[in-house]
Write an enzyme that holds these catalytic residues in place. Structure first.
Site, PDB file in Angstrom:
ATOM      1  N   SER A 199      -1.321  95.698  20.777  1.00  0.00           N
ATOM      2  CA  SER A 199      -1.365  95.286  19.372  1.00  0.00           C
ATOM      3  C   SER A 199      -1.278  93.774  19.276  1.00  0.00           C
ATOM      4  O   SER A 199      -0.297  93.165  19.730  1.00  0.00           O
ATOM      5  CB  SER A 199      -0.201  95.907  18.597  1.00  0.00           C
ATOM      6  OG  SER A 199      -0.098  95.309  17.315  1.00  0.00           O
TER       7      SER A 199
ATOM      8  N   HIS B 254      -5.834  96.656  19.448  1.00  0.00           N
ATOM      9  CA  HIS B 254      -5.297  97.278  18.238  1.00  0.00           C
ATOM     10  C   HIS B 254      -4.957  96.202  17.213  1.00  0.00           C
ATOM     11  O   HIS B 254      -4.236  95.245  17.519  1.00  0.00           O
ATOM     12  CB  HIS B 254      -4.047  98.081  18.593  1.00  0.00           C
ATOM     13  CG  HIS B 254      -3.527  98.943  17.484  1.00  0.00           C
ATOM     14  ND1 HIS B 254      -4.062 100.179  17.188  1.00  0.00           N
ATOM     15  CD2 HIS B 254      -2.518  98.745  16.609  1.00  0.00           C
ATOM     16  CE1 HIS B 254      -3.390 100.718  16.179  1.00  0.00           C
ATOM     17  NE2 HIS B 254      -2.453  99.861  15.800  1.00  0.00           N
TER      18      HIS B 254
ATOM     19  N   ASP C 279      -3.269  95.620  13.597  1.00  0.00           N
ATOM     20  CA  ASP C 279      -2.406  96.188  12.560  1.00  0.00           C
ATOM     21  C   ASP C 279      -2.578  95.416  11.263  1.00  0.00           C
ATOM     22  O   ASP C 279      -2.164  94.250  11.158  1.00  0.00           O
ATOM     23  CB  ASP C 279      -0.943  96.125  13.004  1.00  0.00           C
ATOM     24  CG  ASP C 279      -0.617  97.150  14.078  1.00  0.00           C
ATOM     25  OD1 ASP C 279      -0.881  98.341  13.853  1.00  0.00           O
ATOM     26  OD2 ASP C 279      -0.100  96.759  15.140  1.00  0.00           O
TER      27      ASP C 279
ATOM     28  N   MET D  10      -1.517  95.011   7.472  1.00  0.00           N
ATOM     29  CA  MET D  10      -0.409  95.344   6.579  1.00  0.00           C
ATOM     30  C   MET D  10      -0.535  94.548   5.288  1.00  0.00           C
ATOM     31  O   MET D  10      -0.944  93.381   5.309  1.00  0.00           O
ATOM     32  CB  MET D  10       0.926  95.042   7.258  1.00  0.00           C
ATOM     33  CG  MET D  10       1.113  95.710   8.605  1.00  0.00           C
ATOM     34  SD  MET D  10       2.731  95.311   9.298  1.00  0.00           S
ATOM     35  CE  MET D  10       2.550  95.998  10.961  1.00  0.00           C
TER      36      MET D  10
ATOM     37  N   HIS E 199      -6.057  99.493  12.289  1.00  0.00           N
ATOM     38  CA  HIS E 199      -5.077 100.405  11.687  1.00  0.00           C
ATOM     39  C   HIS E 199      -4.675  99.853  10.323  1.00  0.00           C
ATOM     40  O   HIS E 199      -3.986  98.830  10.232  1.00  0.00           O
ATOM     41  CB  HIS E 199      -3.875 100.499  12.626  1.00  0.00           C
ATOM     42  CG  HIS E 199      -2.760 101.342  12.124  1.00  0.00           C
ATOM     43  ND1 HIS E 199      -1.544 101.411  12.768  1.00  0.00           N
ATOM     44  CD2 HIS E 199      -2.656 102.173  11.058  1.00  0.00           C
ATOM     45  CE1 HIS E 199      -0.739 102.234  12.113  1.00  0.00           C
ATOM     46  NE2 HIS E 199      -1.391 102.694  11.067  1.00  0.00           N
TER      47      HIS E 199
ATOM     48  N   MET F 119      -2.583  99.803   7.286  1.00  0.00           N
ATOM     49  CA  MET F 119      -1.322 100.174   6.632  1.00  0.00           C
ATOM     50  C   MET F 119      -1.330  99.541   5.249  1.00  0.00           C
ATOM     51  O   MET F 119      -0.560  98.630   4.938  1.00  0.00           O
ATOM     52  CB  MET F 119      -0.136  99.699   7.478  1.00  0.00           C
ATOM     53  CG  MET F 119       0.027 100.506   8.754  1.00  0.00           C
ATOM     54  SD  MET F 119       1.293  99.849   9.861  1.00  0.00           S
ATOM     55  CE  MET F 119       0.249  98.815  10.906  1.00  0.00           C
TER      56      MET F 119
ATOM     57  N   MET G  32       2.838 107.809  14.242  1.00  0.00           N
ATOM     58  CA  MET G  32       3.758 106.682  14.166  1.00  0.00           C
ATOM     59  C   MET G  32       5.096 107.103  14.761  1.00  0.00           C
ATOM     60  O   MET G  32       5.734 108.033  14.268  1.00  0.00           O
ATOM     61  CB  MET G  32       3.944 106.234  12.716  1.00  0.00           C
ATOM     62  CG  MET G  32       2.692 105.693  12.044  1.00  0.00           C
ATOM     63  SD  MET G  32       1.980 104.250  12.881  1.00  0.00           S
ATOM     64  CE  MET G  32       3.346 103.080  12.821  1.00  0.00           C
TER      65      MET G  32
ATOM     66  N   GLY H  21       5.390  98.932   9.673  1.00  0.00           N
ATOM     67  CA  GLY H  21       5.677  97.692   8.972  1.00  0.00           C
ATOM     68  C   GLY H  21       6.101  96.542   9.844  1.00  0.00           C
ATOM     69  O   GLY H  21       5.863  95.386   9.496  1.00  0.00           O
ATOM     70  N   PHE H  22       6.716  96.822  10.987  1.00  0.00           N
ATOM     71  CA  PHE H  22       7.183  95.748  11.859  1.00  0.00           C
ATOM     72  C   PHE H  22       7.032  96.149  13.314  1.00  0.00           C
ATOM     73  O   PHE H  22       7.177  97.332  13.659  1.00  0.00           O
ATOM     74  CB  PHE H  22       8.662  95.422  11.598  1.00  0.00           C
ATOM     75  CG  PHE H  22       8.931  94.830  10.252  1.00  0.00           C
ATOM     76  CD1 PHE H  22       8.757  93.468  10.026  1.00  0.00           C
ATOM     77  CD2 PHE H  22       9.348  95.625   9.202  1.00  0.00           C
ATOM     78  CE1 PHE H  22       8.988  92.925   8.775  1.00  0.00           C
ATOM     79  CE2 PHE H  22       9.589  95.085   7.945  1.00  0.00           C
ATOM     80  CZ  PHE H  22       9.413  93.727   7.730  1.00  0.00           C
ATOM     81  N   GLY H  23       6.779  95.171  14.174  1.00  0.00           N
ATOM     82  CA  GLY H  23       6.778  95.403  15.606  1.00  0.00           C
ATOM     83  C   GLY H  23       8.194  95.365  16.150  1.00  0.00           C
ATOM     84  O   GLY H  23       9.138  94.937  15.485  1.00  0.00           O
ATOM     85  N   GLY H  24       8.350  95.832  17.389  1.00  0.00           N
ATOM     86  CA  GLY H  24       9.618  95.722  18.083  1.00  0.00           C
ATOM     87  C   GLY H  24      10.678  96.735  17.717  1.00  0.00           C
ATOM     88  O   GLY H  24      11.842  96.576  18.083  1.00  0.00           O
TER      89      GLY H  24
ATOM     90  N   ASP I  95       1.775 104.958  18.164  1.00  0.00           N
ATOM     91  CA  ASP I  95       1.983 103.583  17.714  1.00  0.00           C
ATOM     92  C   ASP I  95       3.463 103.382  17.405  1.00  0.00           C
ATOM     93  O   ASP I  95       3.982 103.922  16.433  1.00  0.00           O
ATOM     94  CB  ASP I  95       1.138 103.304  16.467  1.00  0.00           C
ATOM     95  CG  ASP I  95       1.113 101.826  16.098  1.00  0.00           C
ATOM     96  OD1 ASP I  95       1.889 101.051  16.682  1.00  0.00           O
ATOM     97  OD2 ASP I  95       0.318 101.456  15.220  1.00  0.00           O
ATOM     98  N   GLY I  96       4.134 102.606  18.273  1.00  0.00           N
ATOM     99  CA  GLY I  96       5.512 102.247  18.004  1.00  0.00           C
ATOM    100  C   GLY I  96       6.462 102.543  19.148  1.00  0.00           C
ATOM    101  O   GLY I  96       6.594 103.686  19.571  1.00  0.00           O
ATOM    102  N   GLY I  97       7.071 101.512  19.669  1.00  0.00           N
ATOM    103  CA  GLY I  97       8.108 101.691  20.665  1.00  0.00           C
ATOM    104  C   GLY I  97       7.634 102.117  22.037  1.00  0.00           C
ATOM    105  O   GLY I  97       8.430 102.617  22.834  1.00  0.00           O
TER     106      GLY I  97
ATOM    107  N   GLY J  49       2.879  96.514  21.652  1.00  0.00           N
ATOM    108  CA  GLY J  49       2.834  95.117  21.273  1.00  0.00           C
ATOM    109  C   GLY J  49       3.712  94.273  22.166  1.00  0.00           C
ATOM    110  O   GLY J  49       3.263  93.684  23.151  1.00  0.00           O
ATOM    111  N   SER J  50       5.003  94.232  21.853  1.00  0.00           N
ATOM    112  CA  SER J  50       5.916  93.408  22.634  1.00  0.00           C
ATOM    113  C   SER J  50       6.005  93.864  24.081  1.00  0.00           C
ATOM    114  O   SER J  50       6.236  93.046  24.986  1.00  0.00           O
ATOM    115  CB  SER J  50       7.308  93.412  21.994  1.00  0.00           C
ATOM    116  OG  SER J  50       7.784  94.741  21.794  1.00  0.00           O
TER     117      SER J  50
END
Length: 230
Positions: free
Chosen positions: A12, A37, A39, A41, A70, A72, A141, A146-149, A177-179, A199-200
């Site tokens: 991402s 990817h 994102d 928003m 994506h 959002m 999800m 709404g936020f990365g990390g 998507d996420g974590g 992402g991170s």
């Protein structure tokens, strides 16, 4: 795009250096990214603001793999054509973003792009079942959008497993998507996911000037996910 269920890593760019996105994209692709990817928003559907169609158009020339956009945002429908014209290969909308998601998926398909359906953590897998024949991708999800990390929500693994059963032999990707990290990738891969957004976990420790960590991070996620399938 040729469909297959091999594990794909989709970094991402939300975690990239926004001032140098062209070179960041080149770096992640050179170091093993399968998709890119994006994102999007809107500060309304989710509590953050990121990218619009002009930025997607600007980075399109740097993407040689798959541009996975994506959305959002709410409403979604008025912006589908703009993101399609900006060069998205896949456009994903949230089931929760509007009252007529069936129409939204039809609109995405009408542009000639692949259509994705995203499900928030509180939305059950069953909500996607009537829509599967209009989907090329289901995005689960595993954080609140709404936020990365954010930390991975483990209760979503059962949702992935349920979706895998519903999809059967349809050519539909399951994206997470996420974590996603080397620690969480095995469980979702074993449950049936094939596209892992990170992402991170990809960009951490590296930079355009020192992109080698991107490759190491991508390989670590891919290896961990692949090990769960052996």
């Amino acid at each position: 795009m040729t469909f297959n269920r091999a594990i794909k890593i989709a970094p991402s760019i939300l975690s990239a250096d926004f001032a140098d996105l062209g070179r960041e994209i080149a770096a992640i692709e050179a170091h093993g990214a399968d998709w890119v990817h994006v994102d999007v928003m809107d500060g309304h559907f989710v509590p953050n603001l990121t990218f619009g169609p002009p930025l997607c158009k600007a980075i399109r020339k740097h993407v040689t793999t798959v541009m996975d956009v994506h959305l959002m945002i709410a409403p979604v429908d008025p912006y589908i054509d703009a993101f399609a014209k900006a060069g998205a290969d896949i456009i994903t909308a949230h089931l929760e973003a509007g009252p007529h998601i069936h129409r939204t998926l039809q609109a995405i398909r009408s542009t000639g792009k692949k259509s994705g359906l995203a499900l928030n953590p509180g939305t059950p897998a069953a909500a996607a079942e009537p829509l599967l024949d209009l989907c090329d991708l289901i995005c689960v999800m595993t954080v609140n959008p709404g936020f990365g990390g954010q930390k991975f929500i483990h209760s979503q693994i059962d949702k992935v497993r349920s979706l895998r059963g519903m999809i059967g032999d349809r050519p539909i990707h399951i994206e997470i998507d996420g974590g996603i990290t080397p620690e969480t990738a095995p469980s979702v891969a074993a449950a049936g996911a094939d596209v892992l957004v990170a992402g991170s976990a990809v960009f951490g420790g590296g930079s355009v000037a020192n992109p080698a960590p991107y490759g190491a991070n991508i390989r670590a996620i891919r290896s961990a996910a692949g090990a769960a399938l052996r």
